[in-house]
Motif scaffolding. Sequence first.
Motif, PDB file in Angstrom:
ATOM      1  N   LEU A 160       5.155   8.294  -8.123  1.00  0.00           N
ATOM      2  CA  LEU A 160       4.794   7.129  -9.113  1.00  0.00           C
ATOM      3  C   LEU A 160       4.337   5.964  -8.214  1.00  0.00           C
ATOM      4  O   LEU A 160       3.440   5.228  -8.597  1.00  0.00           O
ATOM      5  CB  LEU A 160       5.879   6.706 -10.161  1.00  0.00           C
ATOM      6  N   THR A 161       4.863   5.587  -7.288  1.00  0.00           N
ATOM      7  CA  THR A 161       4.722   4.491  -6.239  1.00  0.00           C
ATOM      8  C   THR A 161       3.388   4.605  -5.674  1.00  0.00           C
ATOM      9  O   THR A 161       2.442   4.022  -5.749  1.00  0.00           O
ATOM     10  CB  THR A 161       5.628   4.130  -5.291  1.00  0.00           C
ATOM     11  N   CYS A 162       3.047   5.939  -5.538  1.00  0.00           N
ATOM     12  CA  CYS A 162       1.906   6.440  -4.843  1.00  0.00           C
ATOM     13  C   CYS A 162       0.586   6.190  -5.941  1.00  0.00           C
ATOM     14  O   CYS A 162      -0.345   5.626  -5.592  1.00  0.00           O
ATOM     15  CB  CYS A 162       1.728   7.652  -4.310  1.00  0.00           C
ATOM     16  N   CYS A 163       1.217   6.714  -7.001  1.00  0.00           N
ATOM     17  CA  CYS A 163      -0.049   6.636  -8.181  1.00  0.00           C
ATOM     18  C   CYS A 163      -0.262   5.507  -8.469  1.00  0.00           C
ATOM     19  O   CYS A 163      -1.442   5.007  -8.822  1.00  0.00           O
ATOM     20  CB  CYS A 163       0.501   7.554  -9.230  1.00  0.00           C
ATOM     21  N   ILE A 164       0.470   4.309  -8.203  1.00  0.00           N
ATOM     22  CA  ILE A 164       0.217   3.062  -8.592  1.00  0.00           C
ATOM     23  C   ILE A 164      -0.326   2.114  -7.561  1.00  0.00           C
ATOM     24  O   ILE A 164      -1.369   1.675  -7.570  1.00  0.00           O
ATOM     25  CB  ILE A 164       1.427   2.131  -8.936  1.00  0.00           C
ATOM     26  N   PHE A 165      -0.001   2.181  -6.374  1.00  0.00           N
ATOM     27  CA  PHE A 165      -0.310   1.368  -5.210  1.00  0.00           C
ATOM     28  C   PHE A 165      -1.425   1.785  -4.299  1.00  0.00           C
ATOM     29  O   PHE A 165      -2.156   1.308  -3.488  1.00  0.00           O
ATOM     30  CB  PHE A 165       0.978   0.992  -4.268  1.00  0.00           C
ATOM     31  N   ILE A 166      -1.676   3.283  -4.043  1.00  0.00           N
ATOM     32  CA  ILE A 166      -2.700   3.780  -3.565  1.00  0.00           C
ATOM     33  C   ILE A 166      -3.961   3.276  -3.980  1.00  0.00           C
ATOM     34  O   ILE A 166      -4.946   2.729  -3.387  1.00  0.00           O
ATOM     35  CB  ILE A 166      -2.648   5.375  -3.288  1.00  0.00           C
TER      36      ILE A 166
END
Length: 181
Positions: A160-166
Amino acid sequence: MGDQERNTDVDTRSLFSEPGTRTELPGISGLGGWLILIQISLIASLLLLVVDLSQVSVIMNPADRGMFSEADLDLYYRVMNPLLWYGAISNVILLIIVIVNLVLLYMKKRQFPRMMILLYLANVLAAIGTWIMIGQTEIPGALNAFDTTPARNLTIRSILTCCIFIPYFLKSVRVKNTFVK
């Protein structure tokens, strides 16, 4: 219109930039906005990784500390030791990436967004590896060796962090204007 002179004194310097430099887009720049959250998360990650690594030496050699009986030591070395080594190695790699990212962040280097994406992907890979290793761990005589729920939750949080910050690092005007060196 025929004989009138045209004003040709146009500043064309902004149209051409030096090779290897990025022209600043109109809009915001600096380490504010969502980058404050990124700074806080990098500093927190640095502290947590240092604490984790400082505790590894205590856990890695339980025989020196008399923590287990002989039967438990055999089980420890077959089951827990590989998990602990994987955790220690992945934490060292993540710590190096976090330190590099902090330096790149405060120097406002162009490589910072790519290195943050690398950090997010490394977190996902480390979480998946932990989940797999815990899931494959077998303790003789036990029905289920370890509960994989925390590792699964960590993996989901990392994704989820990847989906938000990338996408943020790829599309943000602030990121493009700030990291230009």
